[in-house]
Design an enzyme around this catalytic site. Structure first.
Site, short mmCIF file in Angstrom:
data_model
loop_
_atom_site.label_atom_id
_atom_site.label_comp_id
_atom_site.label_asym_id
_atom_site.label_seq_id
_atom_site.Cartn_x
_atom_site.Cartn_y
_atom_site.Cartn_z
CG ASP A 155 -1.81 1.19 1.30
OD1 ASP A 155 -2.96 1.06 0.85
OD2 ASP A 155 -1.39 2.26 1.80
CE1 TYR A 157 0.51 7.68 2.41
CE2 TYR A 157 1.21 5.49 1.80
CZ TYR A 157 0.29 6.33 2.39
OH TYR A 157 -0.82 5.78 2.97
CE LYS A 168 -3.76 4.73 0.68
NZ LYS A 168 -2.32 4.57 0.92
CG HIS A 188 -4.52 9.95 0.24
ND1 HIS A 188 -3.19 9.83 -0.10
CD2 HIS A 188 -4.60 9.59 1.53
CE1 HIS A 188 -2.50 9.43 0.96
NE2 HIS A 188 -3.35 9.27 1.96
#
Ligand code: A2P
Length: 273
Positions: free
Chosen positions: A43, A48, A73, A106
């Site tokens: 994931d 990120y 996401k 997200h």
């Protein structure tokens, strides 16, 4: 690996590996360690900043791409129809793959036009089989109901913060009523819940680690936890949870630990208009 079935009949592993707050070669090594340890769900998210590092791990891994359930996401600044298509293409490129297994919005945003345009683009990518399952993250019940009422395809997944001191009972019931699978991020409460005396006691009783007790509680409640670790021993420990089961009484004991101890932002602060 054990699997659960999403509402579109796609299988998803019962536990996944999260890479939030990891970067660069640390991410790449952690993903390689996770695949070696037996995780099959990875994931990540464009937010990120580590999709390239995940992609590097996938290209070096001995596990074939077809056996890996890969999630990314869409960040909220990329919402909108064209922007979403572009952001998705960028994620694929960074991850060095041609499709995703799961793609999530997200966060909810207040601007419903942009939100619905993003979801419409995600639906089209799903229709084109570039994504096997689609969903959201950090959506509360009202936000999800709005999305469902104004779109064609119901999300298959909602990924939320969930751990013993923020157990999200009401949300779990709502998602179960809607037929939407819940994934847990921060499933160990960023490690703080590991120190809870009840968790420690249960760990001693079952001769398991506190993390294994919490992850087992989540799995037995039908949640897919996404523990994050960059430590090889912990990565292995967190997936070694299929050789024991908590009793209903132990589950109930952990259920009592909820203090609505939210660590991250609250989706309820986002009011759609
Ligand atoms: P590290 O990455 O240094 O191994 P969460 O997934 O709830 O956000 O928790 C992640 C945090 O918990 C990280 O700081 C991680 O540290 C730590 N952690 C992950 N697994 C374990 C474990 N089995 N025992 C103790 N700490 C853990």
């Amino acid at each position: 690996m054990e699997y659960r079935q999403l509402n579109n009949q796609v299988d998803i592993p019962t536990i996944g590996f999260g890479v939030w707050q990891t970067k660069g070669t640390e991410t790449t090594q952690a993903v390689l360690d996770a695949l070696d340890a037996g995780y099959r769900l990875i994931d990540t998210a464009s937010r990120y900043g580590n999709e390239e590092a995940v992609g590097a791990a996938l290209t070096h891994a001995s596990v074939p791409r077809s056996e890996i359930f890969l999630t990314s996401k869409l960040w909220k600044e990329d919402y909108g129809y064209e922007q979403t298509l572009q952001a998705f293409a960028t994620s694929l490129k960074k991850l060095q793959v041609t499709e995703l297994d799961l793609y999530l919005l997200h966060w909810p945003i207040e601007d419903t036009k942009n939100l619905l345009d993003a979801w419409r683009a995600v639906e089209e990518l799903y229709d084109q089989k570039k994504i096997r399952a689609i969903g959201v993250s950090n959506f509360n019940k009202a936000q999800l109901e709005y999305l469902i009422a104004h779109s064609r395809i119901k999300p298959m997944v909602n990924q939320i913060e969930l751990h013993p001191t923020h157990a999200q009972e009401a949300t779990l019931q709502d998602m179960s009523d809607l037929g939407i699978l819940v994934e847990a991020y921060s499933p160990l409460g960023h490690s703080a819940d590991l120190d809870h005396p009840v968790i420690q006691e249960l760990a001693a009783h079952y001769s398991k680690s506190p993390a294994q007790i919490i992850l087992r509680w989540e799995i037995q409640k039908g949640i897919v936890p996404l523990p994050k670790s960059v430590t090889p021993e912990r990565i292995k420990e967190n997936i070694a949870v299929f050789d024991f089961a908590l009793t209903p009484e132990a589950i109930e004991q952990i259920d009592q630990l909820d203090t609505e101890n939210r660590i991250n932002k609250n989706p309820d602060d986002i009011v759609l208009h």
